[in-house]
Design a protein around this motif. Structure first.
Motif, PDB file in Angstrom:
ATOM      1  N   MET A   1       0.859  -1.186   0.000  1.00  0.00           N
ATOM      2  CA  MET A   1       0.000   0.000   0.000  1.00  0.00           C
ATOM      3  C   MET A   1       0.895   1.236   0.000  1.00  0.00           C
ATOM      4  N   THR A   2       0.536   2.220  -0.756  1.00  0.00           N
ATOM      5  CA  THR A   2       1.331   3.437  -0.809  1.00  0.00           C
ATOM      6  C   THR A   2       1.245   4.166   0.522  1.00  0.00           C
ATOM      7  N   GLN A   3       2.327   4.793   0.883  1.00  0.00           N
ATOM      8  CA  GLN A   3       2.350   5.549   2.138  1.00  0.00           C
ATOM      9  C   GLN A   3       1.429   6.751   2.016  1.00  0.00           C
ATOM     10  N   ARG A   4       0.445   6.846   2.903  1.00  0.00           N
ATOM     11  CA  ARG A   4      -0.444   8.000   2.886  1.00  0.00           C
ATOM     12  C   ARG A   4       0.308   9.220   3.405  1.00  0.00           C
ATOM     13  N   LYS A   5      -0.015  10.367   2.875  1.00  0.00           N
ATOM     14  CA  LYS A   5       0.635  11.606   3.281  1.00  0.00           C
ATOM     15  C   LYS A   5       0.319  11.910   4.740  1.00  0.00           C
ATOM     16  N   GLN A   6       1.309  12.289   5.476  1.00  0.00           N
ATOM     17  CA  GLN A   6       1.125  12.623   6.880  1.00  0.00           C
ATOM     18  C   GLN A   6       0.653  14.067   7.019  1.00  0.00           C
ATOM     19  N   LEU A   7      -0.266  14.284   7.930  1.00  0.00           N
ATOM     20  CA  LEU A   7      -0.777  15.623   8.177  1.00  0.00           C
ATOM     21  C   LEU A   7      -0.345  16.083   9.560  1.00  0.00           C
ATOM     22  N   GLY A   8       0.889  15.839   9.936  1.00  0.00           N
ATOM     23  CA  GLY A   8       1.429  16.173  11.246  1.00  0.00           C
ATOM     24  C   GLY A   8       0.499  16.928  12.169  1.00  0.00           C
ATOM     25  N   GLY A   9      -0.155  16.227  13.060  1.00  0.00           N
ATOM     26  CA  GLY A   9      -1.031  16.864  14.038  1.00  0.00           C
ATOM     27  C   GLY A   9      -2.287  17.461  13.423  1.00  0.00           C
ATOM     28  N   GLY A  10      -2.656  17.003  12.254  1.00  0.00           N
ATOM     29  CA  GLY A  10      -3.849  17.528  11.583  1.00  0.00           C
ATOM     30  C   GLY A  10      -5.115  17.146  12.318  1.00  0.00           C
ATOM     31  N   PRO A  11      -6.234  17.633  11.838  1.00  0.00           N
ATOM     32  CA  PRO A  11      -7.518  17.393  12.492  1.00  0.00           C
ATOM     33  C   PRO A  11      -7.953  15.929  12.381  1.00  0.00           C
ATOM     34  N   GLU A  12      -8.713  15.474  13.388  1.00  0.00           N
ATOM     35  CA  GLU A  12      -9.261  14.120  13.335  1.00  0.00           C
ATOM     36  C   GLU A  12     -10.367  14.049  12.287  1.00  0.00           C
ATOM     37  N   TRP A  13     -11.171  15.097  12.177  1.00  0.00           N
ATOM     38  CA  TRP A  13     -12.228  15.157  11.173  1.00  0.00           C
ATOM     39  C   TRP A  13     -11.700  15.921   9.973  1.00  0.00           C
ATOM     40  N   MET A  14     -11.770  15.293   8.799  1.00  0.00           N
ATOM     41  CA  MET A  14     -11.224  15.889   7.586  1.00  0.00           C
ATOM     42  C   MET A  14     -12.347  16.137   6.580  1.00  0.00           C
ATOM     43  N   ASP A  15     -12.282  17.276   5.889  1.00  0.00           N
ATOM     44  CA  ASP A  15     -13.218  17.507   4.795  1.00  0.00           C
ATOM     45  C   ASP A  15     -12.704  16.750   3.569  1.00  0.00           C
ATOM     46  N   LEU A  16     -13.447  16.793   2.474  1.00  0.00           N
ATOM     47  CA  LEU A  16     -13.052  16.025   1.295  1.00  0.00           C
ATOM     48  C   LEU A  16     -11.699  16.458   0.743  1.00  0.00           C
ATOM     49  N   LYS A  17     -11.427  17.751   0.749  1.00  0.00           N
ATOM     50  CA  LYS A  17     -10.153  18.249   0.219  1.00  0.00           C
ATOM     51  C   LYS A  17      -8.984  17.722   1.055  1.00  0.00           C
ATOM     52  N   THR A  18      -9.114  17.763   2.371  1.00  0.00           N
ATOM     53  CA  THR A  18      -8.058  17.278   3.257  1.00  0.00           C
ATOM     54  C   THR A  18      -7.884  15.777   3.096  1.00  0.00           C
ATOM     55  N   THR A  19      -8.996  15.044   3.006  1.00  0.00           N
ATOM     56  CA  THR A  19      -8.937  13.597   2.823  1.00  0.00           C
ATOM     57  C   THR A  19      -8.324  13.257   1.473  1.00  0.00           C
ATOM     58  N   GLN A  20      -8.669  14.029   0.474  1.00  0.00           N
ATOM     59  CA  GLN A  20      -8.113  13.832  -0.863  1.00  0.00           C
ATOM     60  C   GLN A  20      -6.587  13.960  -0.833  1.00  0.00           C
ATOM     61  N   ASN A  21      -6.080  14.985  -0.170  1.00  0.00           N
ATOM     62  CA  ASN A  21      -4.634  15.167  -0.051  1.00  0.00           C
ATOM     63  C   ASN A  21      -3.994  14.084   0.809  1.00  0.00           C
ATOM     64  N   TYR A  22      -4.676  13.696   1.879  1.00  0.00           N
ATOM     65  CA  TYR A  22      -4.168  12.682   2.802  1.00  0.00           C
ATOM     66  C   TYR A  22      -3.988  11.333   2.108  1.00  0.00           C
ATOM     67  N   ALA A  23      -4.978  10.958   1.293  1.00  0.00           N
ATOM     68  CA  ALA A  23      -4.966   9.629   0.675  1.00  0.00           C
ATOM     69  C   ALA A  23      -4.428   9.640  -0.751  1.00  0.00           C
ATOM     70  N   ASP A  24      -4.216  10.817  -1.300  1.00  0.00           N
ATOM     71  CA  ASP A  24      -3.728  10.956  -2.675  1.00  0.00           C
ATOM     72  C   ASP A  24      -4.681  10.288  -3.669  1.00  0.00           C
ATOM     73  N   VAL A  25      -5.973  10.562  -3.490  1.00  0.00           N
ATOM     74  CA  VAL A  25      -7.012  10.090  -4.411  1.00  0.00           C
ATOM     75  C   VAL A  25      -7.866  11.287  -4.799  1.00  0.00           C
ATOM     76  N   SER A  26      -8.647  11.128  -5.848  1.00  0.00           N
ATOM     77  CA  SER A  26      -9.486  12.233  -6.313  1.00  0.00           C
ATOM     78  C   SER A  26     -10.736  12.389  -5.445  1.00  0.00           C
ATOM     79  N   GLU A  27     -11.335  13.558  -5.521  1.00  0.00           N
ATOM     80  CA  GLU A  27     -12.596  13.791  -4.815  1.00  0.00           C
ATOM     81  C   GLU A  27     -13.678  12.865  -5.360  1.00  0.00           C
ATOM     82  N   ARG A  28     -13.647  12.634  -6.657  1.00  0.00           N
ATOM     83  CA  ARG A  28     -14.627  11.730  -7.276  1.00  0.00           C
ATOM     84  C   ARG A  28     -14.522  10.327  -6.675  1.00  0.00           C
ATOM     85  N   THR A  29     -13.294   9.843  -6.496  1.00  0.00           N
ATOM     86  CA  THR A  29     -13.095   8.521  -5.889  1.00  0.00           C
ATOM     87  C   THR A  29     -13.643   8.493  -4.474  1.00  0.00           C
ATOM     88  N   LEU A  30     -13.371   9.531  -3.696  1.00  0.00           N
ATOM     89  CA  LEU A  30     -13.891   9.595  -2.329  1.00  0.00           C
ATOM     90  C   LEU A  30     -15.419   9.551  -2.331  1.00  0.00           C
TER      91      LEU A  30
END
Length: 90
Positions: A1-30
């Motif tokens: 599995m690809t290493q997911r991007k770390q959000l050093g101390g980021g929020p526990e609840w993520m919006d789609l944009k943050t999740t998209q960056n965290y997982a390196d997937v598109s908003e459409r995929t989410l």
């Protein structure tokens, strides 16, 4: 599995944009994952339609979906189950 991007101390609840960056997937995929009929990605919708995803739940959901080798999929078994279901429905 690809290493997911770390959000050093980021929020526990993520919006789609943050999740998209965290997982390196598109908003459409989410959005597709969230609206799956079987085993959807857990998410909540708050005011004004904003979708939030809990990081720990997202990680658990991803970990529960490992890639399966094509050789490990028994096509004959799947076909037999479908045919049996169709016979029962007839």
């Amino acid at each position: 599995m690809t290493q997911r991007k770390q959000l050093g101390g980021g929020p526990e609840w993520m919006d789609l944009k943050t999740t998209q960056n965290y997982a390196d997937v598109s908003e459409r995929t989410l959005r597709e994952w969230i609206h799956r009929v079987l085993n959807p990605l857990p998410a909540v919708q708050v005011e004004h339609g904003k979708i939030l995803i809990k990081r720990s739940k997202f990680d658990q959901w991803l970990d529960a979906h490992p890639v399966q080798s094509v050789n490990s999929i028994d096509i004959n078994l799947i076909a037999d189950e479908i045919l049996n279901d169709l016979k029962k429905a007839a």
